[in-house]
Design a protein around this motif. Structure first.
Motif, mmCIF file in Angstrom:
data_model
loop_
_atom_site.group_PDB
_atom_site.id
_atom_site.type_symbol
_atom_site.label_atom_id
_atom_site.label_comp_id
_atom_site.label_asym_id
_atom_site.label_seq_id
_atom_site.Cartn_x
_atom_site.Cartn_y
_atom_site.Cartn_z
ATOM 1 N N ALA A 1 3.166 2.131 7.671
ATOM 2 C CA ALA A 1 2.195 3.207 7.492
ATOM 3 C C ALA A 1 2.727 4.259 6.531
ATOM 4 C CB ALA A 1 1.866 3.848 8.840
ATOM 5 N N GLY A 2 3.750 3.905 5.784
ATOM 6 C CA GLY A 2 4.389 4.798 4.833
ATOM 7 C C GLY A 2 5.574 4.073 4.229
ATOM 8 N N ASP A 3 6.415 4.808 3.541
ATOM 9 C CA ASP A 3 7.597 4.232 2.904
ATOM 10 C C ASP A 3 8.665 3.969 3.960
ATOM 11 O OD1 ASP A 3 9.766 3.526 1.349
ATOM 12 O OD2 ASP A 3 10.105 5.564 0.575
ATOM 13 N N PRO B 1 7.893 5.153 9.442
ATOM 14 C CA PRO B 1 6.435 5.288 9.571
ATOM 15 C C PRO B 1 5.777 3.909 9.657
ATOM 16 C CG PRO B 1 7.083 5.577 7.284
ATOM 17 C CD PRO B 1 8.353 5.402 8.056
ATOM 18 N N ARG C 1 0.826 -1.207 0.000
ATOM 19 C CA ARG C 1 0.000 0.000 0.000
ATOM 20 C C ARG C 1 0.860 1.258 0.000
ATOM 21 N NH1 ARG C 1 -2.975 -1.623 3.768
ATOM 22 N NH2 ARG C 1 -1.953 -0.566 5.523
ATOM 23 N N HIS C 2 2.075 1.155 0.528
ATOM 24 C CA HIS C 2 2.896 2.355 0.707
ATOM 25 C C HIS C 2 4.196 2.313 -0.087
ATOM 26 C CE1 HIS C 2 0.258 3.911 3.787
ATOM 27 N NE2 HIS C 2 0.283 2.757 4.395
#
Length: 296
Positions: free
Chosen positions: A157-159, A249, A95-96
């Motif tokens: 929750a991110g890269d 993240p 997703r990220h």
């Protein structure tokens, strides 16, 4: 038809073994494998199992570490239950960020029947051999230049790949991750924001593949996960390399193994593992940040 042929060859192999003609028996076993079956000797004779369905013993997992890397990252997961947590984590990666250049390796030590994406490499073990042995079985399949050992309680929750790549581009850094700890006496450890730390916690730890050659794998005496990460971090630092905290993240969920292990058993296993760590590293405060062992 191939199963009938494999069964006939297995019968012939049993006769060759009874006659102690083991060379011929081994040749027949190889022919059975070519038909897509594994023959397993039993007290009653033998069983045939399709190769794709047969679960492996940890020592049967073939290493690819001598081969040229095919990916930039190898992300390693372990299933000792709660496979949905690992599925959530893999989805977080996708997703990220791009999956290009990322190998996901799952060691299934729980006998789960989860249907994983086709591009995920699954190592199905015949039993749960303990945390370190299962981890090492997966590490043998590392085809990426950078290794990420991650727990199912972690969800990107991110890269997270770019900060890891940038941190490990420094040849003085041997291992990094978002959760670092330090100690003054090798007994009491506390969290630190770094950048240097004494150990990277195993919720997420990353290192270059060549570290496995230099520092070795996880100590397979650690059947429970606790302190195995500290022991491994100290072996990396013993190579003159730094352990570094890198902010990432991510979201932390419940650690299922901890939450589902009875409190008394947790204490017993944790204490035993910590003594294993001290047996090897007692007195090595020279490796700690407070003792000047940052690797700088």
């Amino acid at each position: 038809m191939s199963e009938d042929e494999a069964r006939k060859l297995a019968e012939d192999r049993r006769e060759r073994r009874a006659a102690k003609d083991f060379a011929a028996a081994d040749e027949l076993r190889d022919r059975i494998r070519e038909l897509g079956y594994e023959v397993v000797d039993t007290a009653e004779g033998f069983e045939l199992t399709p190769v794709s369905e047969r679960r492996l013993r940890p020592e049967e997992v073939e290493s690819v570490l001598e081969q040229h890397p095919m990916y930039e990252f190898s992300v390693h997961w372990i299933v000792q239950g709660w496979s949905e947590d690992v599925a959530r984590g893999i989805e977080g990666f996708r997703r990220h960020g791009s999956d290009t250049g990322v190998q996901h390796v799952i060691v299934d030590a729980a006998g789960s029947d989860t249907e994983w994406p086709g591009d995920v490499e699954v190592i199905a073990l015949d039993r749960d051999p303990g945390w370190a042995i299962a981890r090492n079985a997966g590490l043998k399949r590392t085809a990426g230049e950078i290794v990420i050992v991650i727990d199912g309680s972690i969800e990107p929750a991110g890269d997270i790949l770019t900060p890891i790549r940038e941190t490990l581009s420094d040849p003085e850094v041997g291992i990094c991750g978002p959760f670092g700890i330090v100690t003054d006496d090798l007994r009491d450890f506390r969290d630190t924001e770094g950048p240097d730390c004494d150990a990277v916690e195993g919720y997420l730890m990353a290192f270059r593949r060549e570290i496995l050659r230099r520092a070795g794998f996880f100590d397979e005496k650690f059947r429970f996960y606790r302190t195995a990460d500290i022991e491994f971090s100290f072996r990396v630092k013993d190579q003159g390399l730094r352990a570094v905290v890198v902010p990432l993240p991510l979201e932390r969920h419940e650690h299922r193994m901890w939450a589902n292990t009875p409190e008394e058993e947790r204490a017993r296993l944790s204490k035993r593992n910590f003594y294993r760590f001290l047996e090897r590293w007692r007195g090595r405060t020279d490796l700690t940040v407070s003792g000047g062992g940052s690797g700088r």
